[in-house]
Design a protein around this motif. Structure first.
Motif, PDB file in Angstrom:
ATOM      1  N   ARG A  13      12.902 -10.303   9.910  1.00 37.87           N
ATOM      2  CA  ARG A  13      13.154  -9.082  10.672  1.00 37.87           C
ATOM      3  C   ARG A  13      13.055  -9.375  12.150  1.00 37.87           C
ATOM      4  NH1 ARG A  13       8.620  -5.865   7.903  1.00 37.87           N
ATOM      5  NH2 ARG A  13       7.940  -8.011   7.810  1.00 37.87           N
TER       6      ARG A  13
ATOM      7  N   LYS B  92       0.967   5.190  -1.404  1.00 35.45           N
ATOM      8  CA  LYS B  92       0.264   6.199  -2.134  1.00 35.45           C
ATOM      9  C   LYS B  92       1.022   7.501  -2.031  1.00 35.45           C
ATOM     10  CE  LYS B  92      -3.810   3.593  -2.091  1.00 35.45           C
ATOM     11  NZ  LYS B  92      -4.375   3.053  -0.861  1.00 35.45           N
TER      12      LYS B  92
ATOM     13  N   ARG C 237       2.766  10.604  -1.342  1.00 35.16           N
ATOM     14  CA  ARG C 237       4.115  11.084  -1.043  1.00 35.16           C
ATOM     15  C   ARG C 237       5.135   9.960  -0.967  1.00 35.16           C
ATOM     16  NH1 ARG C 237       4.697  16.850   1.228  1.00 35.16           N
ATOM     17  NH2 ARG C 237       2.580  17.580   0.959  1.00 35.16           N
ATOM     18  N   ASP C 238       4.747   8.943  -0.271  1.00 38.64           N
ATOM     19  CA  ASP C 238       5.678   7.840  -0.151  1.00 38.64           C
ATOM     20  C   ASP C 238       5.927   7.222  -1.507  1.00 38.64           C
ATOM     21  OD1 ASP C 238       6.558   7.800   2.390  1.00 38.64           O
ATOM     22  OD2 ASP C 238       5.991   5.710   2.722  1.00 38.64           O
TER      23      ASP C 238
ATOM     24  N   MET D 190       0.833  -1.210   0.000  1.00 31.45           N
ATOM     25  CA  MET D 190       0.000   0.000   0.000  1.00 31.45           C
ATOM     26  C   MET D 190       0.858   1.246   0.000  1.00 31.45           C
ATOM     27  SD  MET D 190      -2.731  -1.641   2.242  1.00 31.45           S
ATOM     28  CE  MET D 190      -1.887  -3.099   1.713  1.00 31.45           C
TER      29      MET D 190
ATOM     30  N   ASP E  46      14.578  -4.206  11.550  1.00 31.38           N
ATOM     31  CA  ASP E  46      13.200  -3.959  11.942  1.00 31.38           C
ATOM     32  C   ASP E  46      12.723  -2.621  11.369  1.00 31.38           C
ATOM     33  OD1 ASP E  46      10.812  -3.632  13.151  1.00 31.38           O
ATOM     34  OD2 ASP E  46      11.562  -3.730  15.202  1.00 31.38           O
TER      35      ASP E  46
ATOM     36  N   GLU F 101      10.788   4.056  11.114  1.00 31.04           N
ATOM     37  CA  GLU F 101       9.576   4.809  11.463  1.00 31.04           C
ATOM     38  C   GLU F 101       9.840   5.732  12.632  1.00 31.04           C
ATOM     39  OE1 GLU F 101       6.550   1.253  10.066  1.00 31.04           O
ATOM     40  OE2 GLU F 101       6.900   1.619  12.182  1.00 31.04           O
ATOM     41  N   ALA F 102      10.574   5.218  13.629  1.00 32.21           N
ATOM     42  CA  ALA F 102      10.851   6.042  14.802  1.00 32.21           C
ATOM     43  C   ALA F 102      11.560   7.313  14.382  1.00 32.21           C
ATOM     44  CB  ALA F 102      11.700   5.268  15.795  1.00 32.21           C
TER      45      ALA F 102
ATOM     46  N   ASP G  65       9.918 -14.559   7.256  1.00 31.54           N
ATOM     47  CA  ASP G  65      10.214 -13.204   7.655  1.00 31.54           C
ATOM     48  C   ASP G  65      11.478 -13.245   8.503  1.00 31.54           C
ATOM     49  OD1 ASP G  65       9.954 -10.564   8.310  1.00 31.54           O
ATOM     50  OD2 ASP G  65       7.788 -10.720   8.522  1.00 31.54           O
TER      51      ASP G  65
ATOM     52  N   SER H 205      10.481  -0.636  12.291  1.00 31.30           N
ATOM     53  CA  SER H 205      10.055   0.449  13.175  1.00 31.30           C
ATOM     54  C   SER H 205      11.205   1.382  13.530  1.00 31.30           C
ATOM     55  CB  SER H 205       9.403  -0.105  14.437  1.00 31.30           C
ATOM     56  OG  SER H 205      10.271  -0.956  15.106  1.00 31.30           O
ATOM     57  N   ILE H 206      12.431   0.953  13.296  1.00 30.12           N
ATOM     58  CA  ILE H 206      13.567   1.855  13.527  1.00 30.12           C
ATOM     59  C   ILE H 206      13.467   3.051  12.582  1.00 30.12           C
ATOM     60  CG2 ILE H 206      16.065   2.046  13.443  1.00 30.12           C
ATOM     61  CD1 ILE H 206      15.576   0.117  15.483  1.00 30.12           C
TER      62      ILE H 206
ATOM     63  N   ARG I 291      11.573   8.787  11.519  1.00 28.19           N
ATOM     64  CA  ARG I 291      10.740   9.702  10.737  1.00 28.19           C
ATOM     65  C   ARG I 291       9.708  10.379  11.607  1.00 28.19           C
ATOM     66  NH1 ARG I 291       9.080   7.122   5.201  1.00 28.19           N
ATOM     67  NH2 ARG I 291       8.602   9.319   4.807  1.00 28.19           N
ATOM     68  N   SER I 292       9.219   9.672  12.595  1.00 32.26           N
ATOM     69  CA  SER I 292       8.241  10.340  13.446  1.00 32.26           C
ATOM     70  C   SER I 292       8.911  11.385  14.309  1.00 32.26           C
ATOM     71  CB  SER I 292       7.490   9.337  14.301  1.00 32.26           C
ATOM     72  OG  SER I 292       8.180   9.130  15.506  1.00 32.26           O
TER      73      SER I 292
ATOM     74  N   TRP J  52      13.447  11.636   4.991  1.00 34.03           N
ATOM     75  CA  TRP J  52      13.882  10.317   4.581  1.00 34.03           C
ATOM     76  C   TRP J  52      15.396  10.237   4.452  1.00 34.03           C
ATOM     77  CZ3 TRP J  52      16.731   8.623   0.473  1.00 34.03           C
ATOM     78  CH2 TRP J  52      16.903   7.229   0.425  1.00 34.03           C
TER      79      TRP J  52
END
Ligand SMILES: Nc1ncnc2c1ncn2[C@@H]1O[C@H](COP(=O)(O)OP(=O)(O)OP(=O)(O)O)[C@@H](O)[C@H]1O
Ligand SMILES: Nc1ncnc2c1ncn2[C@@H]1O[C@H](COP(=O)(O)OP(=O)(O)OP(=O)(O)O)[C@@H](O)[C@H]1O
Ligand SMILES: [Mg+2]
Ligand SMILES: [Mg+2]
Lengths: 563, 335, 367, 367
Positions: free
Chosen positions: A277, A3, A5-6, A1, A457, A462-463, A275, A459-460, A465-466, A471
């Motif tokens: 990760r 859309k 910007r990404d 999924m 992983d 993601e962390a 998987d 979420s690293i 970026r949040s 990027w």
């Protein structure tokens, strides 16, 4: 999924990657493909038909030989590389860092001289069999290499490094608490290894297997020097070309690539079933202290003996370089040693030019590889887009095709002006060689980076970026440092391979960029084995110095991210 | 540079370029020597690339659209013929044309010969005495040489292709059928212990006695024996041997055509030929070279009579047949 | 600006629907809590707000602005991940400083702010440790510090205190609250600790199976749950399946399904929640609302029972009292009376009319 | 056989001493809990028992057998890791089945046992999922199932329920207890939830800074803490620094350090804990032990105060009552009386003599 910007970001990153791949991989390869469709001036699949229906079955035989030699090479390399990676990364003992660097040394062996060193060592008149024979007063030499066994020994020797390096960097990335959990559940050491550690290394092993399978398929020097009349596909291509049957050579190349790519697809399928990760909560990187001293010391012994065996060819080259030409012709053992060969070499005022050329070319090409490889790998592993498989295949093509074919492709594609070269003719210029090295080694960095990224992983990222990091910043400050050990190992391999690259160099070098491997070849052609070896030694020393420096650097990095 | 070169009095044909690029398989020793001498004489910067003759051909072909080389020095005439057919060479008739016999140049002067290379039977003089050594091609088939012969893998070697093709050609020229030649090669294959991938391996194996016989080009054997202390001797087959002509040619669209011609002339002067003969064991093609070394004047070469056109046309097919049907693949696999 | 609206949001992973039909409006500066059983979609919702997942359907707005497809780094949210997601190659300091460096805050200020927040999470001594050398709770606090230090517009906390002991949790809780109020940060808090949820939140959303059952203030949720799922999920509750016998203006008379045991309830929306036409109804009463009488008294909703067992929970004791076929749970303070209550003792219990609430049953046969 | 002894154990990481002077004897079949603030060394101790760390000093025994250097796979312990440590390349089923397969249990039995335990942790629907596709709490339950299914001799649980909601936690708790009792598994449980610790454990050890402060049954720990650290750590407590004025056979009379406010305490070891010669003493009383009187009464330890604030915690409310300079925390059940208590109301509070305990102060200035 994905859309907006990404999506856009992915696209933005993808565009340069695709462009490079199309311009420098796809476009030249297509020329080979079209070549293979030519027969008697018309376009048909006739060459392919001939390939399979040929009366003497030589092509099929060669194809079959290539495949099974490659599979055996993968197996043999894995059997050496993976245990060594374990010994040197899991056990601490005196001299560990020296030995772990030494274990990379096979890769610095100049290809032709290297194989010849093997002949001098293990051939019928080689040092080792004869020494054993004389020592024990045997009638005949106890063993010798040659034919398939020779090819396999040389392949295993030179290619286990791919396993060694990718697995080494992946081992560091495994969360030790996973193994602890397995021990805790009562699994024995071997169970833990086979059921937990080994599967977790799958991305690395897949990467290495791919690399090894493909180089074995395309391997030239070893079968060429050792196989004599034994048929493999890469030699068939060479001979077809020598015989002037370009269409047949192209057909054989295409078939070889198809086999290699099928292997790639198979491995991808295999890996994607699971998987890898590590999604533990928190950082579980407590180093486990469980150690069995007995096992430890046996492992250490194996490791040390292994390294000595690994370094024998280098010593042989050293030996050869110290024996003046003409004093070790019919004698079983050399008797005279001096620095004559080096003296002769250094009398030449231009001695340093090829060295400088090689280093410069390799630095340029590897720098390009690093940027391009990491980017591509990131896209392949962490981003979703349509046509991923295609990109993956394109990335691997330079490895699936024999080096000479790559060289020929480049010649065909760039001996006339094209948009990809901004209207310049590249053949005959300085830039064609860095480009060739770059193309050749794309798969190396992409694959080894894939292996570590696969374990990271999500979420690293993601962390980061949040926390507001863009990027690119995230990539630079978070992702890159974490995957650096893997990236560096790939980069090192690429660099080292570039320094010694021969098959494409010989087709493409010019006066302004003549690299060291050509120089060695020329010495060989003049039957100056000693000087060739001396040159080989210089190359080994240079690469060893580079390795040493970066291994220090690499070691420091690794410590930081792990302990 | 241009002033200095124009100031040279002996230049009659106008200005030479300040640089020349040579592709040659002759090796560093020869090339450096001639570079030095040529630079001294003409004050032209000589650059050379030293590579195998097959590679020169490949490369000249690949650079067709953008030639880098001026002169291609050194390759069997067959290679030049091939290059000529592909339109890679520029005809040039040297001033010494008269000193070359008929067979030593291309009829259209796309190339001309600089030295001749007879193929010989070579043997390890430590293991085999002169008396024992085979005197002619057919003696190689004697079962006593079983597993004593080491042969350079022929497909990749111009020298070996020439020898093998010549063996077929012996009968082919009369019968127009290669079958007998194939039979001969099959018997040779039966005696062959190993096909070496490159000459160095072959030298080393013969020298160390893994095998004791081989067939090879005479100048190389002499060079190895004289310069490198290899225990080699050679025998020129009594029934006659193929003699290759090594030549020189100007590359078409060469960037420095004038200098190229100067170099072309320069390396085949009688003085140059003499140096080549004395120091590098090359037998000149010119018939006006005096004071040749003893080993040349002493050896009597019975040249095999070969139509090189037929040779070139058929040899690919022959070699392919050899590769696919004669060479026994399992031979080298056995330990 | 930092109000958050989720409009009819759905998120599916393949054919697993993790969140469905979600409509939420979280006000600017509000402290909002997601509560719900494990796997109900809390993290998924949070991740959609942070921008790591795009909803399969529906919109995410901050204020009026459609943020559905804005990348995470443009959202100015601070997030504590359930699995921490610390940067393994950095020290504690570097982890915490990361968000500040990204914002190009001067080095000095970074230093003081990081020191400051590390002090608040009681990690000032660990500044230069590698995160892998920290205990679980210490790592969690680093994750918290990293999100707090950037003082984001929106704070997303996914079980940020789950690995801390009660004392420290209290302290962290006040710290979060203080920050939230000082900077008016809109905060979404995921927790599995109801006490925490009830005491901290402005409002709470209760989820189950990817759907939101009730949104309301803590007292609303606690005192007037909309159905048995919410009632059961928040705090302890006694639920008795009942039918309504008759109702007048003031009272409603109900009895167990088999007709035994009669109860009287105030007829007031506060005590009767009848959303839609639900077949099954339940009488609900919190264990602490049940009174254990010292002496027998006459009156409605007074029953005689026997203590089946006694559980000890620190400040509270918990009795299970058997009344005929019913078993009621009763909570009492662990005070001087508590020693009277032993297994087997007979007691009188009263279910005060004003503490009973009739609610629909939506969950099947939850234990 | 499965009793565990730690004898004078110390564990240092470089110069960080994580555990020191630890002597513990955990009996066969006991349910033993480690309690203590974050970073106090609980995980480290557990890992030494599991065999992942070797003690820097001291011995670990199972029964009489010295296990200090026995590798983990030979110890037959089942462990739930604080970070779960699930195998990412296996499905839920494979993760749980791992320990059984290692034990060469027949395939059929593996299947039923795994299904069984997955049912117990409510994950039967997720059998074939990859673990990366589970929510945090679901992952934690897989970790729990994986440790339970092998029915080990010793079960080591490192905060196994921290990411579960109260309901599920209750269920898991009973499941663990049931298993523990059924198979007489010696269990060591690390938790930060005191209520859990108090209700489940046979005995509890309270740690701080790598040292063990008290070992005892839940009631011992709760009612007779050995010092202020334990008292504060378990449950809420009011601590007042005091000095002893005089003591007779029956009573001890104490007052605040400045001499104001007098208190009377029973003179009995249960009420007076004086280990060694500690300088500083404190009067301790639990908030729920303080009685709020409806009317004024005369008697010892009765004071008049004002309610400063009221906090609402579900079944309990929490008052802060100011008495001159003192502030006392008082917990009450949230029953019918609770509406009387508003900020500013004057009340009378009683500190019953038999609920007060005098203890030494060991921690410096803990808040
Ligand atoms: N590998 C290590 N190197 C250095 N210090 C460490 C290491 N592992 C743990 N420590 C330190 O040892 C102390 C005890 O750690 P431990 O993990 O046992 O704590 P814990 O009681 O489990 O805490 P929590 O409840 O937060 O998980 C901590 O202060 C921690 O920072
Ligand atoms: N990547 C994924 N693929 C498939 N299903 C997923 C994925 N991530 C989550 N799920 C499922 O979606 C549901 C909701 O997950 P979510 O993580 O939001 O739960 P949660 O409310 O945070 O639970 P917990 O309190 O246990 O953390 C779960 O049933 C989970 O199994
Ligand atoms: Mg979650
Ligand atoms: Mg811990």
């Amino acid at each position: 999924m994905m859309k907006n910007r990404d999506n856009r970001l992915t696209l933005l990153l993808l565009i340069p990657v695709i462009l490079v791949l199309i311009a420098y991989v796809l476009y030249p390869s297509l020329r080979t493909f079209f070549e293979s469709l030519q027969k008697d001036g018309s376009i048909t699949f006739g060459n392919y038909q001939d390939f399979f229906t040929q009366a003497s079955k030589t092509n099929l035989e060669a194809l079959w030989n290539s495949v099974y030699i490659s599979l055996l090479s993968v197996l043999a390399s894995a059997l050496i590389g993976i245990p060594l990676a374990f010994v040197f990364n899991r056990y601490d003992f005196p001299g560990r860092s020296f030995f772990s660097t030494a274990a990379i040394m096979p890769i610095v062996l100049p290809s032709l001289v290297g194989v010849m060193a093997f002949m001098f060592l293990y051939g019928e008149t080689g040092l080792v069999p004869n020494a054993i024979k004389d020592l024990f007063g045997l009638e005949k030499v106890p063993f010798k290499i040659g034919g398939i066994s020779g090819i396999l020994v040389v392949h295993a020797y030179t290619m286990y490094v791919y396993f060694y390096m990718t697995v080494s960097s992946a081992i560091h990335k495994i969360d030790p608490s996973l193994e602890e959990a397995a021990y805790n559940l009562g699994a024995s050491k071997s169970k833990v290894f086979w059921k937990v550690t080994f599967p977790l290394l799958t991305p690395a092993i897949v990467a290495a297997s791919l690399l090894v399978f493909m180089i074995s398929m395309a391997s030239f020097s070893a079968p060429f020097l050792l196989a004599g009349g034994f048929r493999v596909l890469s030699l068939q291509i060479y001979f077809s070309k020598i015989n002037g049957d370009m269409e047949i050579a192209a057909t054989q190349s295409v078939i070889l690539s198809i086999v290699s790519i099928s292997f790639l697809l198979f491995m991808r399928w295999y890996q994607n079933r699971k998987d890898y990760r590590m999604a533990s909560k928190g950082i579980g990187a407590h180093r486990s202290e469980v150690k069995n001293p007995f096992i430890k010391w046996t492992m250490v012994m194996i490791g040390m003996v292994g390294v000595i065996i690994l370094l024998l060819p280098h010593f042989t080259i050293l030996l050869l370089s110290l024996v003046p030409d003409g004093t070790w012709t019919w004698q079983t053992y050399p008797t005279i040693f001096n620095f004559e060969n080096y003296r002769l070499l250094f009398e030449d005022p231009n001695i340093l030019k090829p060295l400088k050329n090689s280093l410069l070319l390799s630095v340029i090409a590897t720098a390009g590889n690093l940027v391009f490889g990491v980017l591509t790998s990131y896209l392949l592993v962490k981003r979703k887009f349509v046509g991923k498989s295609l990109v993956d295949i394109l990335v691997m093509i330079p490895w699936a095709l024999p080096a000479t074919v790559i060289g020929m492709n480049l010649v065909f594609a760039f001996n006339e002006p094209s948009i990809f070269t901004f209207g310049n003719i590249l053949v005959g210029t300085f830039w064609i060689l860095p480009l060739a090295y770059f193309i050749r080694h794309i798969p190396l960095i992409v694959r080894s980076t894939n292996a570590v990224l696969e374990q990271l992983d999500d979420s690293i990222e993601e962390a980061s970026r949040s926390l507001g990091a863009k990027w690119f910043y995230t990539f630079r400050k978070v992702i890159l440092p974490i995957i650096m050990p893997g990236v560096l190992s790939g980069t090192l391999l690429a660099f080292v391979e570039s320094v010694g690259e021969f098959p494409t160099s010989v087709l493409l070098y010019t006066i302004s960029n003549r690299p060291i491997s050509i120089e060695i070849m020329n010495q060989l052609r003049m039957a100056n084995m000693g000087q060739a070896a001396a040159y080989g030694m210089i190359q080994i020393v240079i690469i060893a110095v580079v390795l040493f420096i970066s291994n220090k650097f690499f070691g420091v990095k690794a410590e930081q991210s792990l302990s | 540079n241009s002033e200095s070169s124009s100031s040279k009095p002996e230049e009659k044909e106008g200005k030479l370029e300040e640089k020349i690029v040579i592709y040659s398989p002759h090796g560093k020793d020869i090339l450096s020597k001639f570079e030095q001498q040529f630079e001294q004489k003409y004050n032209i910067d000589v650059e050379w690339l030293d590579m195998g003759s097959q590679e020169v051909l490949d490369r000249v072909r690949s650079e067709k659209n953008n030639p880098q080389a001026d002169v291609w020095w050194g390759a069997p005439s067959t290679s030049f013929d091939q290059a000529k057919d592909e339109g890679l060479l520029k005809p040039y008739e040297p001033k010494y044309a008269a000193a070359l016999d008929e067979g030593f140049h291309d009829p259209d002067w796309h190339w001309s010969g600089t030295s001749q290379t007879p193929e010989v039977i070579m043997y390890n003089s430590k293991k085999v005495t002169k008396e024992e050594a085979p005197k002619d091609w057919d003696e190689l088939l004697d079962p006593k040489w079983k597993d004593k012969i080491i042969i350079r893998y022929p497909l990749a070697s111009g020298t070996m292709r020439t020898i093998f093709s010549a063996m077929i050609y012996r009968d082919f020229k009369n019968s127009n059928e290669p079958a007998k030649g194939y039979e001969w090669l099959e018997k040779l294959d039966a005696n062959t212990k190993e096909y070496s991938a490159n000459p160095e391996m072959m030298y080393s194996k013969v020298a160390k006695g893994e095998g004791v016989l081989s067939v090879w080009a005479m100048p190389d054997v002499v060079m190895l024996k004289e310069n490198k202390n290899y225990p080699f001797e050679f025998i020129i087959p009594e029934s006659g041997t193929p003699v290759l002509t090594e030549g020189i040619a100007v590359v078409k669209d060469a960037p420095h055509p004038k200098a190229a011609e100067a170099f072309y002339e320069f390396v085949n002067t009688p003085e140059a030929a003499k140096i080549l003969a004395e120091e590098f064991y090359r037998i000149p093609t010119r018939n006006d070279v005096k004071d040749l070394p003893k080993w040349i004047t002493d050896t009597e070469i019975k040249s095999m009579d070969i139509d090189w056109q037929v040779f070139q046309k058929e040899s690919d097919k022959w070699m392919q047949h050899w590769d696919e049907n004669i060479k026994s693949g399992d031979k080298e696999i056995k330990e | 600006m930092a109000s958050i609206k989720l409009e009819n949001v759905q998120k599916a992973f393949g054919n697993v629907i993790a969140v469905d039909h979600l409509d939420l409006h979280i006000k600017d500066g509000e402290f909002f809590t997601f509560l719900g059983p494990s796997g109900c979609g809390k993290t998924t919702t949070l991740r959609m707000i942070a921008g790591f997942y795009y909803p399969t359907k529906g919109l995410v707005r901050f204020g009026e602005k459609d943020m559905t497809r804005v990348p995470p780094e443009k959202r100015n949210t601070g997030m504590v991940f359930q699995n921490y997601a610390l940067f393994p190659h950095m020290t504690v300091f570097e982890n915490v400083a990361f968000g500040l460096k990204v914002r190009k805050i001067p080095v000095n200020e970074v230093k003081t702010r990081v020191q400051d927040v590390l002090h608040k999470v009681r990690l000032e001594k660990y500044t230069d440790r590698q995160v892998s050398q920290l205990s679980g709770g210490q790592q969690q606090r680093v994750a918290l510090a990293r999100a707090l230090v950037i003082e984001p517009q929106i704070l997303l906390l996914d079980e940020p205190l789950s690995n801390l002991d009660a004392k420290l949790r209290d302290e962290m809780r006040s710290e979060i609250l203080r920050l939230q109020q000082e900077y008016k940060i809109t905060t979404i808090y995921v927790t599995h600790d109801q006490a925490e949820a009830l005491s901290m939140s402005d409002r709470i959303a209760v989820f189950n199976f990817g759907e939101c059952h009730q949104v309301g203030t803590p007292t609303e949720i606690y005192n007037t749950p909309t159905n048995d799922f919410v009632a059961r999920f928040i705090g302890e509750i006694n639920l008795l399946s009942i039918k309504v016998d008759r109702a007048d203006e003031e009272k409603v008379h109900v009895s167990l399904l088999d007709g035994s045991e009669h109860f009287v309830v105030h007829n007031h929306p506060f005590h009767i929640a009848l959303e839609g036409k639900k077949e099954q109804l339940a009488l609900s009463i919190r264990p602490e609302a049940i009174k254990v009488l010292d002496n027998y008294m006459k009156g409605p909703n007074i029953f005689k029972g026997t203590i089946m067992d006694v559980e000890f929970f620190g400040s509270v004791i918990n009795l299970n009292v058997k009344i005929n076929k019913l078993v009621l749970q009763v909570n009492l303070l662990n005070d001087h009376r508590s020693s009277n209550f032993k297994e087997g003792t007979d007691v009188y219990v009263q279910l005060p009319e004003d503490q009973i609430r009739i609610i629909p049953m939506v969950s099947g046969d939850v234990t």
